[in-house]
Motif scaffolding. Structure first.
Motif, PDB file in Angstrom:
ATOM      1  N   ASP A  34      37.688  39.683  32.210  1.00  0.00           N
ATOM      2  CA  ASP A  34      36.357  40.258  32.443  1.00  0.00           C
ATOM      3  C   ASP A  34      36.447  41.741  32.812  1.00  0.00           C
ATOM      4  O   ASP A  34      35.632  42.555  32.348  1.00  0.00           O
ATOM      5  CB  ASP A  34      35.649  39.484  33.555  1.00  0.00           C
ATOM      6  N   LEU A  35      37.435  42.072  33.632  1.00  0.00           N
ATOM      7  CA  LEU A  35      37.601  43.473  34.030  1.00  0.00           C
ATOM      8  C   LEU A  35      37.962  44.349  32.844  1.00  0.00           C
ATOM      9  O   LEU A  35      37.426  45.455  32.676  1.00  0.00           O
ATOM     10  CB  LEU A  35      38.676  43.563  35.122  1.00  0.00           C
ATOM     11  N   ALA A  56      29.728  50.175  36.036  1.00  0.00           N
ATOM     12  CA  ALA A  56      30.624  50.686  37.072  1.00  0.00           C
ATOM     13  C   ALA A  56      30.589  49.800  38.306  1.00  0.00           C
ATOM     14  O   ALA A  56      31.604  49.519  38.933  1.00  0.00           O
ATOM     15  CB  ALA A  56      30.227  52.121  37.428  1.00  0.00           C
ATOM     16  N   THR A  57      29.367  49.331  38.669  1.00  0.00           N
ATOM     17  CA  THR A  57      29.253  48.409  39.805  1.00  0.00           C
ATOM     18  C   THR A  57      29.977  47.099  39.520  1.00  0.00           C
ATOM     19  O   THR A  57      30.662  46.526  40.392  1.00  0.00           O
ATOM     20  CB  THR A  57      27.766  48.141  40.100  1.00  0.00           C
ATOM     21  N   GLN A  96      43.849  27.996  39.079  1.00  0.00           N
ATOM     22  CA  GLN A  96      44.973  28.364  38.219  1.00  0.00           C
ATOM     23  C   GLN A  96      44.589  29.375  37.145  1.00  0.00           C
ATOM     24  O   GLN A  96      45.414  30.159  36.696  1.00  0.00           O
ATOM     25  CB  GLN A  96      45.547  27.101  37.563  1.00  0.00           C
ATOM     26  N   THR A  97      43.316  29.361  36.727  1.00  0.00           N
ATOM     27  CA  THR A  97      42.887  30.253  35.639  1.00  0.00           C
ATOM     28  C   THR A  97      41.982  31.384  36.116  1.00  0.00           C
ATOM     29  O   THR A  97      41.561  32.203  35.295  1.00  0.00           O
ATOM     30  CB  THR A  97      42.143  29.443  34.575  1.00  0.00           C
ATOM     31  N   ALA A  98      41.673  31.448  37.426  1.00  0.00           N
ATOM     32  CA  ALA A  98      40.728  32.469  37.911  1.00  0.00           C
ATOM     33  C   ALA A  98      41.281  33.869  37.718  1.00  0.00           C
ATOM     34  O   ALA A  98      40.550  34.795  37.341  1.00  0.00           O
ATOM     35  CB  ALA A  98      40.402  32.212  39.381  1.00  0.00           C
ATOM     36  N   GLY A  99      42.586  34.060  37.964  1.00  0.00           N
ATOM     37  CA  GLY A  99      43.169  35.394  37.827  1.00  0.00           C
ATOM     38  C   GLY A  99      43.090  35.911  36.408  1.00  0.00           C
ATOM     39  O   GLY A  99      42.705  37.071  36.164  1.00  0.00           O
ATOM     40  N   LEU A 118      34.669  43.384  40.289  1.00  0.00           N
ATOM     41  CA  LEU A 118      35.798  42.633  39.736  1.00  0.00           C
ATOM     42  C   LEU A 118      37.150  43.137  40.247  1.00  0.00           C
ATOM     43  O   LEU A 118      38.128  42.381  40.279  1.00  0.00           O
ATOM     44  CB  LEU A 118      35.766  42.682  38.197  1.00  0.00           C
ATOM     45  N   SER A 119      37.203  44.408  40.612  1.00  0.00           N
ATOM     46  CA  SER A 119      38.483  44.992  41.077  1.00  0.00           C
ATOM     47  C   SER A 119      38.798  44.603  42.506  1.00  0.00           C
ATOM     48  O   SER A 119      39.936  44.791  42.939  1.00  0.00           O
ATOM     49  CB  SER A 119      38.423  46.509  40.939  1.00  0.00           C
TER      50      SER A 119
END
Length: 278
Positions: free
Chosen positions: A229-230, A270-271, A220-223, A276-277
């Motif tokens: 973080d991103l 950048a990596t 529920q909170t991962a997104g 994360l993307s």
């Protein structure tokens, strides 16, 4: 001659007179209104009309005249306890009292106060906890010993004890206890194994439910965590790129070592942003 005698007898008969306050002394204190007191500080029962004297905080009767309400006043009283030598009279003696509350109003105020007090008090009965019965030594040791351990202990004792003869069912005191313990554990071994299996299954089910709860909470909170973080990595990357190319032409320039370190940090960020993307 008989008529004057009868008239004299009629005149000498005592007539009922209205009660009045015997003393005309009046206290210098202002008249005391009954309505200014709390309902529990005065009693309007005609048999014992009284109130708590504001000067000495003792119950004092009220002398009431039947002719005038204004002449109702407190009886003379002392401020010290009874039996005190040379007591001093309370300044509230002979103080005028204004009875501006009826008996019905006083009773109603008392009932309302009692109802309010009963509402604040709890009627719940708190019972004392019952003391659990202490288990027997056999009940304490039974879960720790299985049938194999007790049987081996009995056999070892029987081999080293001359008084114990298992074939003749003759034992010493310790041998008798070990024999009983071996028989008891052998009889309850299936139930003990079943209880241990049920306890292990319950523990495993509890751990599995906890793991599922943690996984569900993380799902529920991962997104939101990934987006935070991103965004944080993106902000740091933008700041590094801005420091790599300063806005002012005549500003301080980076050395070759500093530029190399900065380029390495930019590559790592950048990596991370790319990971994360995904």
């Amino acid at each position: 001659m008989s008529a004057p005698v009868r008239e004299r007898e009629i005149e000498t008969v005592s007539r009922q007179r209205k009660r009045r306050v015997r003393s005309r002394t009046i206290s210098h204190l202002p008249p005391l209104a009954i309505a200014s007191l709390q309902p529990h500080e005065y009693d309007l029962d005609p048999a014992c009309i009284s109130l708590v004297c504001p000067s000495c905080r003792t119950w004092v009767p009220i002398r009431v005249a039947q002719t005038e309400k204004a002449t109702a006043k407190l009886v003379p009283h002392h401020s010290q306890p009874a039996g005190t030598e040379d007591p001093a009279r309370c300044p509230g003696s002979h103080r005028l009292v204004t009875i501006d509350v009826t008996v019905a109003q006083w009773s109603r105020r008392l009932e309302e106060g009692v109802a309010e007090t009963n509402g604040r008090r709890s009627n719940r009965v708190t019972r004392k906890p019952q003391v659990a019965v202490a288990p027997a030594v056999m009940q304490i040791m039974a879960p720790l010993l299985d049938a194999t351990v007790t049987r081996r202990a009995y056999e070892a004792h029987a081999q080293g004890c001359s008084a114990c003869t298992p074939s003749a069912d003759a034992h010493c005191i310790d041998g008798d206890r070990l024999a009983y313990l071996a028989a008891h554990t052998a009889r309850h071994e299936p139930a003990r194994k079943a209880a241990l299996a049920a306890r292990a299954e319950q523990a495993e089910r509890y751990e599995r439910s906890r793991w599922y709860e943690r996984e569900l909470g993380w799902t529920q909170t991962a997104g939101a965590v990934r987006r935070a973080d991103l965004q944080r990595a993106h902000d740091v990357l933008v700041a590094m790129l801005q420091s790599l190319s300063p806005k002012q032409a005549g500003g301080p320039q980076l050395t070759d070592w500093e530029r190399a370190d900065l380029m390495s940090a930019i590559a790592l960020l950048a990596t991370k942003v790319d990971q994360l993307s995904r």
